[in-house]
Design a protein around this motif. Structure first.
Motif, PDB file in Angstrom:
ATOM      1  N   ILE A 174     -11.240   4.892   2.747  1.00 27.85           N
ATOM      2  CA  ILE A 174     -11.319   6.075   1.905  1.00 27.85           C
ATOM      3  C   ILE A 174     -12.444   6.959   2.415  1.00 27.85           C
ATOM      4  CG2 ILE A 174     -11.949   6.948  -0.388  1.00 27.85           C
ATOM      5  CD1 ILE A 174     -10.418   4.685  -1.625  1.00 27.85           C
ATOM      6  N   LEU A 202     -11.164   3.922  -8.435  1.00 28.62           N
ATOM      7  CA  LEU A 202     -11.208   2.816  -7.469  1.00 28.62           C
ATOM      8  C   LEU A 202     -12.648   2.426  -7.148  1.00 28.62           C
ATOM      9  CD1 LEU A 202      -8.350   3.971  -5.078  1.00 28.62           C
ATOM     10  CD2 LEU A 202      -8.240   2.192  -6.829  1.00 28.62           C
ATOM     11  N   LYS A 205      -8.630  -3.408   4.853  1.00 28.58           N
ATOM     12  CA  LYS A 205      -8.855  -2.648   3.624  1.00 28.58           C
ATOM     13  C   LYS A 205      -8.585  -1.173   3.913  1.00 28.58           C
ATOM     14  CE  LYS A 205     -12.490  -5.705   1.872  1.00 28.58           C
ATOM     15  NZ  LYS A 205     -13.914  -5.792   1.409  1.00 28.58           N
ATOM     16  N   PRO A 206      -7.918  -0.467   3.002  1.00 29.19           N
ATOM     17  CA  PRO A 206      -7.696   0.975   3.229  1.00 29.19           C
ATOM     18  C   PRO A 206      -9.023   1.715   3.337  1.00 29.19           C
ATOM     19  CG  PRO A 206      -6.351   0.174   1.405  1.00 29.19           C
ATOM     20  CD  PRO A 206      -7.315  -0.924   1.743  1.00 29.19           C
ATOM     21  N   VAL A 241      -3.787   3.879  -1.068  1.00 33.10           N
ATOM     22  CA  VAL A 241      -4.260   3.075  -2.196  1.00 33.10           C
ATOM     23  C   VAL A 241      -3.398   1.822  -2.312  1.00 33.10           C
ATOM     24  CG1 VAL A 241      -5.066   5.123  -3.430  1.00 33.10           C
ATOM     25  CG2 VAL A 241      -2.791   4.197  -3.923  1.00 33.10           C
ATOM     26  N   LYS A 242      -3.958   0.810  -2.933  1.00 41.15           N
ATOM     27  CA  LYS A 242      -3.199  -0.408  -3.206  1.00 41.15           C
ATOM     28  C   LYS A 242      -2.252  -0.141  -4.364  1.00 41.15           C
ATOM     29  CE  LYS A 242      -3.832  -5.389  -3.335  1.00 41.15           C
ATOM     30  NZ  LYS A 242      -4.819  -6.505  -3.301  1.00 41.15           N
ATOM     31  N   ASP A 293     -12.293  -3.630  -2.590  1.00 38.61           N
ATOM     32  CA  ASP A 293     -10.946  -3.643  -2.004  1.00 38.61           C
ATOM     33  C   ASP A 293     -10.702  -2.504  -1.021  1.00 38.61           C
ATOM     34  OD1 ASP A 293     -10.326  -5.882  -3.470  1.00 38.61           O
ATOM     35  OD2 ASP A 293      -9.315  -4.789  -5.081  1.00 38.61           O
ATOM     36  N   TYR A 294     -11.729  -1.674  -0.806  1.00 40.70           N
ATOM     37  CA  TYR A 294     -11.588  -0.531   0.081  1.00 40.70           C
ATOM     38  C   TYR A 294     -12.786  -0.444   1.018  1.00 40.70           C
ATOM     39  CZ  TYR A 294      -7.871   0.839  -3.097  1.00 40.70           C
ATOM     40  OH  TYR A 294      -6.716   0.841  -3.842  1.00 40.70           O
ATOM     41  N   HIS A 295     -12.559   0.212   2.144  1.00 39.76           N
ATOM     42  CA  HIS A 295     -13.652   0.504   3.074  1.00 39.76           C
ATOM     43  C   HIS A 295     -14.043   1.960   2.863  1.00 39.76           C
ATOM     44  CE1 HIS A 295     -15.990   0.142   6.846  1.00 39.76           C
ATOM     45  NE2 HIS A 295     -15.701   1.435   6.959  1.00 39.76           N
ATOM     46  N   TRP A 296     -15.297   2.181   2.450  1.00 45.38           N
ATOM     47  CA  TRP A 296     -15.735   3.514   2.066  1.00 45.38           C
ATOM     48  C   TRP A 296     -16.429   4.217   3.223  1.00 45.38           C
ATOM     49  CZ3 TRP A 296     -13.915   4.904  -2.608  1.00 45.38           C
ATOM     50  CH2 TRP A 296     -13.502   3.861  -3.447  1.00 45.38           C
ATOM     51  N   CYS A 327      -9.885   8.145  -6.735  1.00 48.59           N
ATOM     52  CA  CYS A 327     -10.984   7.566  -5.967  1.00 48.59           C
ATOM     53  C   CYS A 327     -12.168   7.192  -6.855  1.00 48.59           C
ATOM     54  CB  CYS A 327     -11.427   8.530  -4.870  1.00 48.59           C
ATOM     55  SG  CYS A 327     -10.214   8.699  -3.536  1.00 48.59           S
ATOM     56  N   TYR A 372       0.834  -1.197   0.000  1.00 45.84           N
ATOM     57  CA  TYR A 372       0.000   0.000   0.000  1.00 45.84           C
ATOM     58  C   TYR A 372       0.873   1.253   0.000  1.00 45.84           C
ATOM     59  CZ  TYR A 372      -3.852  -3.141   1.076  1.00 45.84           C
ATOM     60  OH  TYR A 372      -4.772  -4.154   1.022  1.00 45.84           O
TER      61      TYR A 372
END
Length: 439
Positions: free
Chosen positions: A177, A260, A174-175, A214-215, A267-270, A257, A149
């Motif tokens: 955002i 993504l 998960k990152p 971000v990944k 793949d992300y936590h929003w 964003c 990351y």
């Protein structure tokens, strides 16, 4: 209000006012591998609105704002984090500013688990301006690291409290955002920048928090997608001719964003919020075709209601939050006050320092505006964690004070069993009464 007592009372209210499944948070759990990128301007060039004092401060704000707060609040030993400062390749290594950066890095490298690197960014035949060059570098960041990351920070990023793994990553690693959806409050042309890049309406804006994580592998996919939308032309050429054309605005984070969310939402936590416009801004927006198209696209997009949640921020954008104060002493005092309050709401609880248990009336003075920002707990939460640049997410119409308090209490409760290694020299510097900071 007594700050230390207030924290204890807020946490004690957990059982009666917060409904959430109890769980033990392992503060020392392994972090995902993270490389934090910080562009640094060492050339001290003046923008049209800058004085020489402002430009000089910007050249070392990486040290006085970013690095100072990072070293104070980031869990340096337990996080799997490395730090990377990026400079223009034209800056000679014997330049005084470069030598200062190298000296600073050598002094702190042993404290950071993944180490510290200085990376020279080669010039592009297509992009030469400092601002555009900095944004272009972010699209190519995967070429400079192998970390899973990448986190992006500006050199004036100010961390404002202890940083926990779950402030950056979700419980499933998960990152996170943090983004805004809906018509923009200003800078409508930034939407056009995303449209020029992706040939797709901007779905959200992410210049709303730091660090933006971000990944790494997704950046190559982003460049390839943009190239496919522009006939396979070289990416730097597209960036110069389409994205950064003339004086048109764009946001690298808006582009990233939106991409993504389009292709990697799982793949992300929003953590999203609606933009709230003033009546004046709303009237302007109603006449703006770009905004109407954006609202329509939002209604048709993959954004779902379960993506909306209030998330505390652990850093601010200092120059845009507190202003570019030309008085260096006053600016330093303001930073000291923010850092002090951040320590007072950091584990372990309860804080024992006297300044964490002192009333406003006996605090010993202060800088009015900055004290209001950084030294009072309002409505039972630390306001700095719910503000970014000019946007305040802590009160209506975004959220009610009670909703904000609940989110804040959840975080305090999560950190009850955490500990942190505090820098003794820094603590001696800031954990004193305001009127004693410069004695």
């Amino acid at each position: 209000m007594l700050v230390g007592i207030a924290i204890i009372l807020i946490i004690s209210a957990w059982n009666t006012n917060v409904t959430r499944a109890n769980f033990f948070h392992n503060c020392s759990k392994n972090w995902p591998e993270l490389d934090i990128f910080v562009p640094v301007n060492l050339q001290k060039s003046l923008s049209p609105l800058e004085t020489r004092a402002m430009a000089d401060r910007r050249s070392d704000e990486f040290q006085k704002i970013f690095l100072r707060s990072f070293l104070l609040f980031w869990p340096l030993r337990i996080s799997n984090t490395s730090l990377r400062f990026l400079v223009d390749s034209e800056v000679p290594h014997n330049h005084s500013s470069y030598k200062n950066l190298a000296s600073v890095c050598s002094r702190v490298e042993s404290r950071i688990s993944g180490g510290v690197q200085i990376t020279s960014i080669p010039s592009s035949p297509h992009v030469h301006k400092g601002y555009d060059r900095q944004q272009l570098m972010m699209f190519w960041a995967d070429n400079f690291t192998n970390s899973e990351y990448i986190g992006f920070c500006d050199s004036d990023t100010l961390f404002s409290t202890y940083v926990d793994r779950l402030d950056i990553f979700s419980e499933t690693s998960k990152p996170i955002i943090i983004g805004l959806v809906g018509p923009p409050k200003n800078h409508h042309n930034w939407l056009d920048g995303t449209m020029r890049a992706l040939k797709h309406k901007e779905l959200l804006r992410c210049m709303t928090y730091f660090p933006v994580v971000v990944k790494r592998t997704h950046l190559a996919h982003l460049r390839a997608f943009i190239q496919s939308q522009h006939g396979g032309r070289p990416f730097d050429e597209i960036f110069e001719m389409e994205i950064a054309q003339g004086d048109n605005g764009y946001s690298q984070f808006g582009i990233m964003c939106t991409f993504l969310l389009m292709f990697y939402p799982q793949d992300y936590h929003w953590s999203l919020q609606h933009t709230v416009l003033s009546t004046k801004d709303a009237r302007k927006a109603s006449l703006d075709e770009t905004t109407r198209a954006h609202e329509l696209k939002f209604n048709e997009s993959i954004v779902t209601e379960d993506m909306f949640e209030l998330k505390p921020r652990i850093a601010s954008h200092a120059r845009y939050r507190y202003g570019d104060v030309t008085d260096i002493k006053k600016y330093t005092e303001m930073l000291n006050l923010v850092l002090q309050q951040g320590v007072c709401i950091s584990p372990p609880f309860p804080r024992q320092e006297a300044v964490c248990n002192i009333t406003k009336d006996t605090y010993g003075g202060g800088i009015g505006k900055f004290r209001d920002h950084s030294n009072t707990l309002r409505n039972g939460f630390f306001k700095e964690m719910f503000v970014f640049e000019g946007m305040d997410y802590s009160n209506p119409p975004h959220n009610t004070p009670e909703e904000t308090r609940v989110v804040y209490v959840e975080r305090l409760k999560r950190l009850e069993n955490c500990s942190h290694e505090w820098d003794a020299h820094e603590m001696e510097r800031i954990m004193v009464r305001y009127d004693q900071m410069y004695e």
